[in-house]
Scaffold this motif. Structure first.
Motif, PDB file in Angstrom:
ATOM      1  N   THR A 114      32.290  10.927 -33.390  1.00 17.53           N
ATOM      2  CA  THR A 114      32.591  10.534 -32.157  1.00 17.53           C
ATOM      3  C   THR A 114      31.452  10.041 -31.293  1.00 17.53           C
ATOM      4  OG1 THR A 114      34.223  12.416 -31.981  1.00 17.53           O
ATOM      5  CG2 THR A 114      33.400  11.498 -29.905  1.00 17.53           C
ATOM      6  N   LEU A 115      30.173  10.608 -31.551  1.00 19.48           N
ATOM      7  CA  LEU A 115      28.861  10.114 -30.953  1.00 19.48           C
ATOM      8  C   LEU A 115      28.694   8.752 -31.475  1.00 19.48           C
ATOM      9  CD1 LEU A 115      26.618  10.623 -28.994  1.00 19.48           C
ATOM     10  CD2 LEU A 115      25.451  11.733 -31.053  1.00 19.48           C
ATOM     11  N   GLY A 116      28.650   8.668 -32.745  1.00 20.78           N
ATOM     12  CA  GLY A 116      28.660   7.331 -33.355  1.00 20.78           C
ATOM     13  C   GLY A 116      29.427   6.182 -32.796  1.00 20.78           C
ATOM     14  N   PHE A 117      30.765   6.458 -32.554  1.00 20.51           N
ATOM     15  CA  PHE A 117      31.538   5.271 -32.009  1.00 20.51           C
ATOM     16  C   PHE A 117      31.220   5.217 -30.468  1.00 20.51           C
ATOM     17  CE2 PHE A 117      35.534   4.207 -29.791  1.00 20.51           C
ATOM     18  CZ  PHE A 117      35.765   3.020 -30.447  1.00 20.51           C
ATOM     19  N   VAL A 118      30.807   6.032 -29.713  1.00 21.18           N
ATOM     20  CA  VAL A 118      30.188   5.709 -28.436  1.00 21.18           C
ATOM     21  C   VAL A 118      28.840   4.831 -28.482  1.00 21.18           C
ATOM     22  CG1 VAL A 118      29.317   6.637 -26.184  1.00 21.18           C
ATOM     23  CG2 VAL A 118      31.429   7.487 -27.369  1.00 21.18           C
ATOM     24  N   LEU A 119      28.095   5.199 -29.357  1.00 20.30           N
ATOM     25  CA  LEU A 119      26.820   4.332 -29.468  1.00 20.30           C
ATOM     26  C   LEU A 119      26.853   3.203 -30.000  1.00 20.30           C
ATOM     27  CD1 LEU A 119      24.303   7.057 -30.381  1.00 20.30           C
ATOM     28  CD2 LEU A 119      24.540   6.416 -28.280  1.00 20.30           C
ATOM     29  N   SER A 120      27.798   3.036 -30.840  1.00 21.82           N
ATOM     30  CA  SER A 120      28.210   1.620 -31.444  1.00 21.82           C
ATOM     31  C   SER A 120      28.705   0.658 -30.486  1.00 21.82           C
ATOM     32  CB  SER A 120      29.189   1.710 -32.605  1.00 21.82           C
ATOM     33  OG  SER A 120      30.300   1.962 -32.326  1.00 21.82           O
ATOM     34  N   ALA A 121      28.930   1.018 -29.408  1.00 26.85           N
ATOM     35  CA  ALA A 121      29.542   0.038 -28.409  1.00 26.85           C
ATOM     36  C   ALA A 121      28.361  -1.070 -28.083  1.00 26.85           C
ATOM     37  CB  ALA A 121      29.969   0.773 -26.927  1.00 26.85           C
ATOM     38  N   ASN A 122      27.062  -0.635 -27.990  1.00 31.56           N
ATOM     39  CA  ASN A 122      26.084  -1.683 -28.098  1.00 31.56           C
ATOM     40  C   ASN A 122      26.168  -2.650 -29.035  1.00 31.56           C
ATOM     41  OD1 ASN A 122      24.948  -0.210 -25.853  1.00 31.56           O
ATOM     42  ND2 ASN A 122      23.317   0.757 -27.242  1.00 31.56           N
ATOM     43  N   CYS A 123      26.858  -2.693 -30.214  1.00 31.11           N
ATOM     44  CA  CYS A 123      26.792  -3.427 -31.401  1.00 31.11           C
ATOM     45  C   CYS A 123      27.785  -4.430 -31.175  1.00 31.11           C
ATOM     46  CB  CYS A 123      26.958  -2.916 -32.637  1.00 31.11           C
ATOM     47  SG  CYS A 123      25.511  -1.491 -32.877  1.00 31.11           S
ATOM     48  N   LEU A 124      28.828  -4.207 -30.332  1.00 32.57           N
ATOM     49  CA  LEU A 124      30.026  -5.062 -30.404  1.00 32.57           C
ATOM     50  C   LEU A 124      29.698  -6.527 -29.969  1.00 32.57           C
ATOM     51  CD1 LEU A 124      32.789  -4.741 -31.103  1.00 32.57           C
ATOM     52  CD2 LEU A 124      33.408  -4.120 -28.667  1.00 32.57           C
ATOM     53  N   ALA A 125      29.296  -6.468 -28.541  1.00 31.95           N
ATOM     54  CA  ALA A 125      29.297  -7.974 -28.014  1.00 31.95           C
ATOM     55  C   ALA A 125      27.999  -8.853 -28.644  1.00 31.95           C
ATOM     56  CB  ALA A 125      29.058  -7.762 -26.513  1.00 31.95           C
ATOM     57  N   GLY A 126      26.963  -8.006 -28.887  1.00 35.70           N
ATOM     58  CA  GLY A 126      25.733  -8.616 -29.739  1.00 35.70           C
ATOM     59  C   GLY A 126      26.331  -9.116 -31.004  1.00 35.70           C
ATOM     60  N   GLY A 127      27.122  -8.416 -31.607  1.00 32.51           N
ATOM     61  CA  GLY A 127      27.617  -8.919 -33.177  1.00 32.51           C
ATOM     62  C   GLY A 127      28.186  -9.943 -33.061  1.00 32.51           C
ATOM     63  N   ILE A 128      29.307 -10.314 -31.948  1.00 39.26           N
ATOM     64  CA  ILE A 128      29.944 -11.377 -31.778  1.00 39.26           C
ATOM     65  C   ILE A 128      29.064 -12.735 -31.375  1.00 39.26           C
ATOM     66  CG2 ILE A 128      31.752 -12.498 -30.235  1.00 39.26           C
ATOM     67  CD1 ILE A 128      32.874  -9.740 -29.907  1.00 39.26           C
ATOM     68  N   ALA A 129      28.050 -12.504 -30.699  1.00 42.71           N
ATOM     69  CA  ALA A 129      27.193 -13.394 -30.538  1.00 42.71           C
ATOM     70  C   ALA A 129      26.424 -13.810 -31.835  1.00 42.71           C
ATOM     71  CB  ALA A 129      26.248 -13.091 -29.364  1.00 42.71           C
ATOM     72  N   ILE A 130      25.938 -12.850 -32.661  1.00 42.56           N
ATOM     73  CA  ILE A 130      25.220 -13.035 -33.781  1.00 42.56           C
ATOM     74  C   ILE A 130      26.113 -13.868 -34.597  1.00 42.56           C
ATOM     75  CG2 ILE A 130      24.253 -12.047 -35.792  1.00 42.56           C
ATOM     76  CD1 ILE A 130      22.358 -12.065 -33.237  1.00 42.56           C
ATOM     77  N   GLY A 131      27.276 -13.478 -34.861  1.00 39.09           N
ATOM     78  CA  GLY A 131      28.385 -14.084 -35.676  1.00 39.09           C
ATOM     79  C   GLY A 131      28.491 -15.665 -35.409  1.00 39.09           C
ATOM     80  N   ALA A 132      28.626 -15.769 -34.052  1.00 38.85           N
ATOM     81  CA  ALA A 132      28.949 -17.157 -33.451  1.00 38.85           C
ATOM     82  C   ALA A 132      27.435 -18.151 -33.846  1.00 38.85           C
ATOM     83  CB  ALA A 132      29.129 -17.073 -32.061  1.00 38.85           C
ATOM     84  N   ASN A 133      26.316 -17.310 -34.059  1.00 37.41           N
ATOM     85  CA  ASN A 133      25.552 -18.054 -34.378  1.00 37.41           C
ATOM     86  C   ASN A 133      25.231 -18.541 -35.827  1.00 37.41           C
ATOM     87  OD1 ASN A 133      24.122 -18.647 -31.712  1.00 37.41           O
ATOM     88  ND2 ASN A 133      22.960 -16.873 -31.602  1.00 37.41           N
ATOM     89  N   GLY A 134      26.189 -17.834 -36.430  1.00 33.51           N
ATOM     90  CA  GLY A 134      25.820 -18.022 -38.027  1.00 33.51           C
ATOM     91  C   GLY A 134      24.765 -17.409 -38.528  1.00 33.51           C
ATOM     92  N   ILE A 135      24.535 -16.131 -37.983  1.00 28.10           N
ATOM     93  CA  ILE A 135      23.348 -15.433 -38.841  1.00 28.10           C
ATOM     94  C   ILE A 135      24.004 -14.603 -39.582  1.00 28.10           C
ATOM     95  CG2 ILE A 135      21.686 -13.584 -38.367  1.00 28.10           C
ATOM     96  CD1 ILE A 135      21.109 -15.268 -35.422  1.00 28.10           C
ATOM     97  N   SER A 136      23.416 -14.265 -40.726  1.00 22.46           N
ATOM     98  CA  SER A 136      23.997 -13.385 -41.913  1.00 22.46           C
ATOM     99  C   SER A 136      24.524 -12.000 -41.434  1.00 22.46           C
ATOM    100  CB  SER A 136      22.886 -13.143 -42.875  1.00 22.46           C
ATOM    101  OG  SER A 136      23.069 -11.930 -43.796  1.00 22.46           O
ATOM    102  N   ALA A 137      25.799 -11.643 -41.688  1.00 23.97           N
ATOM    103  CA  ALA A 137      26.380 -10.443 -41.261  1.00 23.97           C
ATOM    104  C   ALA A 137      25.746  -9.271 -42.141  1.00 23.97           C
ATOM    105  CB  ALA A 137      27.935 -10.558 -41.693  1.00 23.97           C
ATOM    106  N   ILE A 138      25.435  -9.370 -43.370  1.00 24.93           N
ATOM    107  CA  ILE A 138      24.997  -8.344 -44.260  1.00 24.93           C
ATOM    108  C   ILE A 138      23.645  -7.942 -43.605  1.00 24.93           C
ATOM    109  CG2 ILE A 138      24.266  -7.680 -46.335  1.00 24.93           C
ATOM    110  CD1 ILE A 138      27.372  -7.955 -46.128  1.00 24.93           C
TER     111      ILE A 138
END
Length: 190
Positions: A114-138
């Motif tokens: 549960t705590l991990g799910f709440v804290l992972s919210a920071n990664c959501l929008a930033g991850g989309i932006a990183i993916g749109a930039n074509g930066i390595s997902a792995i």
């Protein structure tokens, strides 16, 4: 490869985790290694999904436009992070016991999900932006997972000592500024 961006996004996405770790450390609540790993894995899963979603955007618009939009999105997220009240982070920090359902001052495996799910919210929008930039997902996922694990461990270990430091007091603002710097860096790297 965008190594600087990958490292900085790992740090920026997890500065709040450092603050949360500090809050737990101050209240003498333990986060065992397995529970910390669960928190990191949750962040990694959310990041992977977000980066994958962001990278599919490239299929519909040009790579240059996707990079520009992703970079601008990082800047916007950074500004929002600095300007917002960060309700979820403040709620957790002021009420660290919230996720310790059995009140034993140890974050169990189940509570860590549960705590991990709440804290992972920071990664959501930033991850989309990183993916749109074509930066390595792995590499992005590994960076975020590594820095998540380290920041929670360091924060909970040093607890009361670090809450009074610059990083402890201003982790949200530092995170926001790092995201803006990453976005600007990526705009000029296009």
């Amino acid at each position: 490869m965008h190594w600087i961006t990958i490292i900085l996004i790992g740090i920026a996405a997890n500065l709040d985790n450092l603050g949360i770790g500090l809050a737990y450390g101050v209240k003498n609540m333990r986060i065992p290694v397995l529970s910390n790993a669960v928190i990191a894995i949750m962040s990694m899963i959310v990041t992977y999904v977000a980066v994958t979603a962001g990278s599919t955007v490239i299929a519909y618009i040009s790579a240059h436009t996707a990079n520009l939009l992703g970079s601008l999105l990082l800047c916007v997220i950074g500004v929002w992070t600095i300007m917002s009240n960060r309700f979820s982070r403040k709620g957790i920090m002021s009420n660290a016991e919230l996720f310790d359902e059995d009140k034993n001052y140890v974050i169990s495996f189940r509570e860590a999900i549960t705590l991990g799910f709440v804290l992972s919210a920071n990664c959501l929008a930033g991850g989309i932006a990183i993916g749109a930039n074509g930066i390595s997902a792995i590499w992005t996922v590994l960076s975020i997972g590594t820095f998540s694990f380290l920041s929670v461990a360091i924060g909970s270990h040093f607890g009361a000592l670090l809450t009074k430091t610059f990083i402890g007091k201003y982790s949200t603002a530092i995170s926001g500024w790092l995201l803006i710097i990453i976005g600007v860096f990526e705009i000029f790297a296009i």
